[in-house]
Design a protein around this motif. Structure first.
Motif, PDB file in Angstrom:
ATOM      1  N   ARG A  71       5.553   1.285 -12.426  1.00  0.00           N
ATOM      2  CA  ARG A  71       4.726   2.202 -13.399  1.00  0.00           C
ATOM      3  C   ARG A  71       5.150   3.416 -13.268  1.00  0.00           C
ATOM      4  NH1 ARG A  71      -1.279   0.120 -12.987  1.00  0.00           N
ATOM      5  NH2 ARG A  71      -1.112   1.425 -14.728  1.00  0.00           N
ATOM      6  N   VAL A  72       5.629   3.986 -14.250  1.00  0.00           N
ATOM      7  CA  VAL A  72       6.036   5.331 -14.515  1.00  0.00           C
ATOM      8  C   VAL A  72       4.834   6.274 -14.452  1.00  0.00           C
ATOM      9  CG1 VAL A  72       7.494   6.983 -15.914  1.00  0.00           C
ATOM     10  CG2 VAL A  72       7.980   4.657 -15.985  1.00  0.00           C
ATOM     11  N   ASP A  73       3.763   6.070 -15.087  1.00  0.00           N
ATOM     12  CA  ASP A  73       2.690   6.998 -14.942  1.00  0.00           C
ATOM     13  C   ASP A  73       2.352   7.061 -13.392  1.00  0.00           C
ATOM     14  OD1 ASP A  73       1.936   4.178 -15.013  1.00  0.00           O
ATOM     15  OD2 ASP A  73       0.146   4.449 -15.963  1.00  0.00           O
ATOM     16  N   LYS A  74       2.140   6.231 -12.794  1.00  0.00           N
ATOM     17  CA  LYS A  74       1.703   6.154 -11.228  1.00  0.00           C
ATOM     18  C   LYS A  74       2.685   7.107 -10.334  1.00  0.00           C
ATOM     19  CE  LYS A  74      -1.907   3.624 -11.478  1.00  0.00           C
ATOM     20  NZ  LYS A  74      -3.073   4.221 -11.527  1.00  0.00           N
ATOM     21  N   VAL A  75       4.168   6.923 -10.855  1.00  0.00           N
ATOM     22  CA  VAL A  75       5.084   7.601 -10.109  1.00  0.00           C
ATOM     23  C   VAL A  75       4.814   8.876 -10.512  1.00  0.00           C
ATOM     24  CG1 VAL A  75       7.543   8.115 -10.065  1.00  0.00           C
ATOM     25  CG2 VAL A  75       6.876   5.683 -10.172  1.00  0.00           C
ATOM     26  N   ILE A  76       4.718   9.426 -11.781  1.00  0.00           N
ATOM     27  CA  ILE A  76       4.629  10.990 -12.161  1.00  0.00           C
ATOM     28  C   ILE A  76       3.273  11.330 -11.680  1.00  0.00           C
ATOM     29  CG2 ILE A  76       4.159  12.430 -14.112  1.00  0.00           C
ATOM     30  CD1 ILE A  76       6.990  11.247 -13.791  1.00  0.00           C
ATOM     31  N   GLU A  77       2.301  10.367 -11.362  1.00  0.00           N
ATOM     32  CA  GLU A  77       1.063  11.008 -10.901  1.00  0.00           C
ATOM     33  C   GLU A  77       1.193  11.282  -9.282  1.00  0.00           C
ATOM     34  OE1 GLU A  77      -3.494   9.158 -10.222  1.00  0.00           O
ATOM     35  OE2 GLU A  77      -2.214   8.378 -11.410  1.00  0.00           O
ATOM     36  N   GLN A  78       1.926  10.490  -8.881  1.00  0.00           N
ATOM     37  CA  GLN A  78       2.156  10.791  -7.155  1.00  0.00           C
ATOM     38  C   GLN A  78       3.196  12.071  -7.098  1.00  0.00           C
ATOM     39  OE1 GLN A  78       1.005   9.014  -4.936  1.00  0.00           O
ATOM     40  NE2 GLN A  78       2.300  10.068  -3.183  1.00  0.00           N
ATOM     41  N   ILE A  79       4.064  12.336  -7.873  1.00  0.00           N
ATOM     42  CA  ILE A  79       4.862  13.530  -7.783  1.00  0.00           C
ATOM     43  C   ILE A  79       3.834  14.641  -7.987  1.00  0.00           C
ATOM     44  CG2 ILE A  79       6.510  14.779  -8.884  1.00  0.00           C
ATOM     45  CD1 ILE A  79       8.328  12.227  -9.645  1.00  0.00           C
ATOM     46  N   LEU A  80       3.056  14.632  -8.864  1.00  0.00           N
ATOM     47  CA  LEU A  80       2.154  15.671  -9.141  1.00  0.00           C
ATOM     48  C   LEU A  80       1.111  16.153  -8.137  1.00  0.00           C
ATOM     49  CD1 LEU A  80       1.244  15.501 -13.238  1.00  0.00           C
ATOM     50  CD2 LEU A  80       2.707  16.917 -11.825  1.00  0.00           C
ATOM     51  N   LEU A  81       0.787  14.711  -7.436  1.00  0.00           N
ATOM     52  CA  LEU A  81      -0.002  14.890  -6.532  1.00  0.00           C
ATOM     53  C   LEU A  81       0.565  15.580  -5.095  1.00  0.00           C
ATOM     54  CD1 LEU A  81      -2.849  14.160  -4.947  1.00  0.00           C
ATOM     55  CD2 LEU A  81      -1.957  11.962  -4.359  1.00  0.00           C
ATOM     56  N   LEU A  82       1.823  15.384  -4.827  1.00  0.00           N
ATOM     57  CA  LEU A  82       2.185  15.950  -3.616  1.00  0.00           C
ATOM     58  C   LEU A  82       2.894  17.359  -3.843  1.00  0.00           C
ATOM     59  CD1 LEU A  82       5.154  12.920  -3.074  1.00  0.00           C
ATOM     60  CD2 LEU A  82       3.144  13.517  -1.880  1.00  0.00           C
ATOM     61  N   ILE A  83       3.019  17.775  -5.026  1.00  0.00           N
ATOM     62  CA  ILE A  83       3.152  19.160  -5.378  1.00  0.00           C
ATOM     63  C   ILE A  83       1.854  20.017  -5.206  1.00  0.00           C
ATOM     64  CG2 ILE A  83       3.676  20.727  -7.474  1.00  0.00           C
ATOM     65  CD1 ILE A  83       5.883  18.610  -8.495  1.00  0.00           C
ATOM     66  N   HIS A  84       0.823  19.324  -5.907  1.00  0.00           N
ATOM     67  CA  HIS A  84      -0.463  20.382  -5.873  1.00  0.00           C
ATOM     68  C   HIS A  84      -1.074  19.974  -4.617  1.00  0.00           C
ATOM     69  CE1 HIS A  84      -0.017  19.631 -10.507  1.00  0.00           C
ATOM     70  NE2 HIS A  84      -0.903  20.868 -10.460  1.00  0.00           N
ATOM     71  N   ASN A  85      -0.557  19.327  -3.580  1.00  0.00           N
ATOM     72  CA  ASN A  85      -1.025  19.076  -2.139  1.00  0.00           C
ATOM     73  C   ASN A  85      -0.091  20.158  -1.171  1.00  0.00           C
ATOM     74  OD1 ASN A  85      -3.268  17.797  -2.695  1.00  0.00           O
ATOM     75  ND2 ASN A  85      -2.424  15.830  -2.144  1.00  0.00           N
ATOM     76  N   HIS A  86       0.959  20.499  -2.081  1.00  0.00           N
ATOM     77  CA  HIS A  86       2.045  21.392  -1.250  1.00  0.00           C
ATOM     78  C   HIS A  86       2.658  20.716   0.019  1.00  0.00           C
ATOM     79  CE1 HIS A  86      -0.053  24.387  -3.396  1.00  0.00           C
ATOM     80  NE2 HIS A  86      -1.104  24.310  -2.872  1.00  0.00           N
ATOM     81  N   ASP A  87       2.771  19.166  -0.497  1.00  0.00           N
ATOM     82  CA  ASP A  87       3.457  18.359   0.640  1.00  0.00           C
ATOM     83  C   ASP A  87       4.896  18.299   0.126  1.00  0.00           C
ATOM     84  OD1 ASP A  87       4.209  16.512   2.547  1.00  0.00           O
ATOM     85  OD2 ASP A  87       2.924  14.981   1.595  1.00  0.00           O
ATOM     86  N   LEU A  88       5.694  19.129   0.755  1.00  0.00           N
ATOM     87  CA  LEU A  88       7.245  19.374   0.305  1.00  0.00           C
ATOM     88  C   LEU A  88       7.903  18.231   1.205  1.00  0.00           C
ATOM     89  CD1 LEU A  88       9.523  20.762  -0.759  1.00  0.00           C
ATOM     90  CD2 LEU A  88       9.565  22.068   1.529  1.00  0.00           C
ATOM     91  N   GLY A  89       7.391  17.694   2.329  1.00  0.00           N
ATOM     92  CA  GLY A  89       8.210  16.625   3.023  1.00  0.00           C
ATOM     93  C   GLY A  89       8.091  15.589   2.112  1.00  0.00           C
ATOM     94  N   LYS A 105       0.745  -1.273  -0.074  1.00  0.00           N
ATOM     95  CA  LYS A 105       0.126   0.022   0.185  1.00  0.00           C
ATOM     96  C   LYS A 105       1.101   1.120  -0.158  1.00  0.00           C
ATOM     97  CE  LYS A 105      -3.978  -2.181   2.552  1.00  0.00           C
ATOM     98  NZ  LYS A 105      -4.877  -2.024   3.942  1.00  0.00           N
ATOM     99  N   GLY A 106       1.974   1.167   0.674  1.00  0.00           N
ATOM    100  CA  GLY A 106       2.942   2.465   0.842  1.00  0.00           C
ATOM    101  C   GLY A 106       3.911   2.242  -0.148  1.00  0.00           C
ATOM    102  N   ASP A 107       3.947   1.297  -1.433  1.00  0.00           N
ATOM    103  CA  ASP A 107       5.083   1.188  -2.299  1.00  0.00           C
ATOM    104  C   ASP A 107       5.129   2.539  -3.244  1.00  0.00           C
ATOM    105  OD1 ASP A 107       6.851   0.363  -3.921  1.00  0.00           O
ATOM    106  OD2 ASP A 107       5.269  -0.528  -5.366  1.00  0.00           O
ATOM    107  N   LYS A 108       6.269   3.148  -2.970  1.00  0.00           N
ATOM    108  CA  LYS A 108       6.693   4.449  -3.582  1.00  0.00           C
ATOM    109  C   LYS A 108       6.926   4.139  -5.001  1.00  0.00           C
ATOM    110  CE  LYS A 108       8.531   6.669   0.756  1.00  0.00           C
ATOM    111  NZ  LYS A 108       7.999   5.771   1.618  1.00  0.00           N
ATOM    112  N   ASP A 109       7.435   3.178  -5.380  1.00  0.00           N
ATOM    113  CA  ASP A 109       7.620   2.672  -6.799  1.00  0.00           C
ATOM    114  C   ASP A 109       6.456   2.842  -7.801  1.00  0.00           C
ATOM    115  OD1 ASP A 109      10.444   3.064  -6.730  1.00  0.00           O
ATOM    116  OD2 ASP A 109      10.764   0.945  -5.591  1.00  0.00           O
ATOM    117  N   LYS A 110       5.430   2.146  -6.833  1.00  0.00           N
ATOM    118  CA  LYS A 110       4.110   2.136  -7.667  1.00  0.00           C
ATOM    119  C   LYS A 110       4.305   0.642  -8.761  1.00  0.00           C
ATOM    120  CE  LYS A 110       2.127   5.638  -5.348  1.00  0.00           C
ATOM    121  NZ  LYS A 110       1.259   5.021  -4.447  1.00  0.00           N
ATOM    122  N   SER A 111       4.921  -0.248  -8.285  1.00  0.00           N
ATOM    123  CA  SER A 111       5.128  -1.243  -8.894  1.00  0.00           C
ATOM    124  C   SER A 111       5.791  -1.011 -10.250  1.00  0.00           C
ATOM    125  CB  SER A 111       3.715  -2.043  -9.408  1.00  0.00           C
ATOM    126  OG  SER A 111       3.348  -2.484  -8.227  1.00  0.00           O
TER     127      SER A 111
END
Length: 336
Positions: free
Chosen positions: A40-58, A32-38
Motif C-alpha cells: 500500500r503506497v500510502d502506508k509506505v509514504i506514511e512510514q517514510i515521513l514517520l521515520l524522517i520526523h522521528n529523525h530515525d536515519l537508520g 507486523k514488521g512488514d516494510k512493504d505495508k502490504s
C-alpha cells in the motif's frame, strides 16, 4: 494492491487449517514488521515521513535499502537515474526537517555516517556547508528545499513512482485468485444480461411475426368479403370489422345489369376436342356441297346444254304462257 491483505488472510487460514502453530507465530511477527505495508503506497509514504520526523536515519536507510533490493533493482536500467534522484531528495528532506526541529546533533550524525558515500557525488558538495550555515533557508543552494512546493512535489513524485511499480510488478498465482474470481463474476453477470436481452429480442420478433400473420389473414378476409359483397356497400367499423349495407351502391353493378353470353350449355360433359370435331364436320359438309355443284356443272357441259341458256329458255316459255293467257282474256272481253 489492497487485495494482498485478503491473500494474507487466506494464507493465515490455511496455516491454521494445517495446524502449523509455529509457522503462524512467525508469520504474524513478520506481518507486523512488514516494510512493504502490504504494498500500500500510502502506508509506505506514511512510514517514510514517520521515520524522517522521528529523525530515525537508520530506519530510513533500512527502509530504502529494502525498497531498493525488492523493487528498484528489478527495474530497467534507464530508471536508475530517477531512483537515485528520489533517494537524494529524501535525504535532503531529512536534513531540512532536522534543521527546522533544531536537531543539530542529527545533522552532524547524518554527515558523519554518510560523508564517505556522499563525498563522491557532485550535487552534495555545497551541502557539506549546510551544518555551518547560519540561515540556510536564505542560501541560494538550500532555499528551494525549504519551500512547501518542493516538499509536496517530492512526496507526490515518490507516491506516483511507487504506485507505478506496484501495479507493474509480477504477482504470484495466488494473488490473482481474487481478481480472477471478480472477473468471472463480472462475466457471468454480463452473460446473464445479454441472455435476457436476447430473449426479449426473440420474443419481440415472435410477436411481430404473429402480428404480421394475423394482419395478412385479416387482409385476405377483407378482400374476400369485398368480392363476395359486391351487391352492396361495405364499411369498416372502429374495431376493424366489415359492415355490409343492403342499399345498392351507385358505383357497383348488380347481377341484373350483367348480360349473359349466348353460348348454349352442352347436353353432356364435353371437352375442347368436341368443339374441334364440330368445326371439322361443318368444313367437311361445305366441301361436299361444293363438290356436288361442280359435278352437276360438268354433267351439263358434257350433255351439250348450258345451264345459263337453259334458264333463259325456261323463262321465255313462262312468258309465252303468260301472254297467251292475257290475250285470251282480252278476246273474251272484246267478244262480249
Amino acid at each position: 494492491m489492497a487485495h494482498i491483505q485478503y491473500i494474507d488472510g487466506l494464507i493465515r487460514e490455511y496455516i491454521l487449517f494445517r495446524g502449523f502453530s509455529n509457522t503462524l507465530k512467525v508469520f504474524d511477527n513478520e506481518l507486523k514488521g512488514d516494510k512493504d505495508k502490504s504494498f500500500r503506497v500510502d502506508k509506505v509514504i506514511e512510514q517514510i515521513l514517520l521515520l524522517i520526523h522521528n529523525h530515525d536515519l537508520g530506519g530510513l536507510r533500512e527502509l530504502w535499502a529494502h525498497l531498493n533490493n525488492h523493487l528498484f533493482r528489478n527495474l530497467e536500467h534507464h530508471f536508475a537515474t530517477a531512483v537515485n534522484k528520489l533517494e537524494q531528495s529524501v535525504l535532503k528532506f531529512y536534513l531540512i526537517v532536522a534543521y527546522t526541529s533544531s536537531k543539530t546533533d542529527k545533522i552532524t550524525e547524518f554527515f558523519t555516517k554518510l560523508s564517505p558515500e556522499l563525498v563522491s557525488q557532485s550535487e552534495w558538495k555545497e551541502w557539506f556547508f549546510f551544518p555551518f550555515c547560519k540561515n540556510p533557508e536564505d542560501h541560494a543552494a538550500f532555499a528551494v528545499c525549504f519551500t512547501k512546493q518542493w516538499q509536496d512535489t517530492l512526496l507526490i513524485s515518490l507516491h506516483n513512482f511507487l504506485s507505478t511499480i506496484y501495479q507493474c510488478m509480477p504477482q504470484p498465482i495466488i494473488a490473482k485468485a481474487e481478481s480472477e474470481g471478480c472477473l468471472i463474476k463480472k462475466l457471468q453477470e454480463e452473460n446473464g444480461l445479454l441472455r435476457s436481452k436476447l430473449a426479449s429480442i426473440q420474443q419481440q420478433q415472435q410477436q411481430q411475426h404473429l402480428q404480421s400473420a394475423s394482419t395478412g389473414g385479416h387482409h385476405s378476409r377483407l378482400s374476400g368479403a369485398l368480392s363476395s359483397g359486391a351487391g352492396g356497400d361495405q364499411r369498416l367499423t372502429a374495431d376493424g370489422r366489415i359492415k355490409y349495407s343492403t342499399r345498392p351502391s351507385s358505383s357497383m353493378l348488380s347481377l341484373n345489369d350483367l348480360q349473359p353470353f349466348g353460348i348454349p350449355p352442352p347436353t353432356h360433359i364435353v371437352d375442347d376436342f368436341y368443339i374441334i370435331a364440330q368445326e371439322s364436320n361443318s368444313i367437311g359438309g361445305a366441301a361436299e356441297s361444293q363438290a356436288r355443284g361442280l359435278k352437276s356443272l360438268i354433267r351439263n357441259i358434257g350433255s351439250g346444254g348450258s345451264p345459263v341458256l337453259g334458264r333463259r329458255d325456261a323463262a321465255h316459255e313462262r312468258n309465252k304462257k303468260r301472254s297467251g293467257s292475257v290475250g285470251s282474256r282480252g278476246n273474251w272481253i272484246y267478244s262480249n
